[in-house]
Scaffold this active site. Sequence first.
Site, short mmCIF file in Angstrom:
data_model
loop_
_atom_site.label_atom_id
_atom_site.label_comp_id
_atom_site.label_asym_id
_atom_site.label_seq_id
_atom_site.Cartn_x
_atom_site.Cartn_y
_atom_site.Cartn_z
N ALA A 43 0.82 -1.21 0.00
CA ALA A 43 0.00 0.00 0.00
C ALA A 43 0.86 1.26 0.00
CB ALA A 43 -0.92 0.02 1.21
N GLY A 48 6.29 1.19 5.85
CA GLY A 48 7.22 0.26 5.22
C GLY A 48 7.32 0.47 3.72
N CYS A 49 6.19 0.68 3.07
CA CYS A 49 6.19 0.88 1.62
C CYS A 49 6.85 2.20 1.24
CB CYS A 49 4.76 0.80 1.09
SG CYS A 49 4.03 -0.85 1.33
N THR A 50 6.68 3.20 2.07
CA THR A 50 7.34 4.48 1.82
C THR A 50 8.86 4.32 1.95
OG1 THR A 50 5.42 5.73 2.56
CG2 THR A 50 7.55 6.87 2.60
N ALA A 53 10.10 2.42 -1.15
CA ALA A 53 10.06 3.26 -2.35
C ALA A 53 11.15 4.33 -2.31
CB ALA A 53 8.69 3.90 -2.48
#
Length: 157
Positions: A43, A48-50, A53
């Site tokens: 998401a 974590g995804c930030t 990325a």
Amino acid sequence: MSEQNRLSVGDKAPEFSLPDADGNTVSLSDYRGRSVVVYFYPAASTPGCTREACDFRDNLAVFNDAGFDVVGISPDAPTKLAKFRDAEGLTFPLLADEDKSVMTAWGAFGEKKNYGRIVQGVIRSTFVVDAEGRIAQALYNVKATGHVDRLRKDLGV
């Protein structure tokens, strides 16, 4: 998720055509002749995804100089991806797989453990696809933190 649903080194990478953050269609075949890192994340705009990325963003020049493009895929809508891209200054394509069909074909959606429970969801995964469209690396259940550094070491870049 059973092992037979996962991709292995040497497999032909499943083709995809998905909308990016601006609604433009991006296909795996657009990268033929060049290697590409395709990573799947749960998401946009989550911690974590930030982190993952931003690690790719901060190392993008190193990957590009070594002949690797980077593409991120999540089940988010293009509008959410655009906000994520703009907020974090991401300069590589983010693609929307809202029906999770591409994730499923790549083995990046299915059963996973989440806080000790088995749930259906996105399996954080990264693949290296070679210039001929074959899987050169298939990494499942990767950690958001430190993953990009490990990938760079594995690729020698």
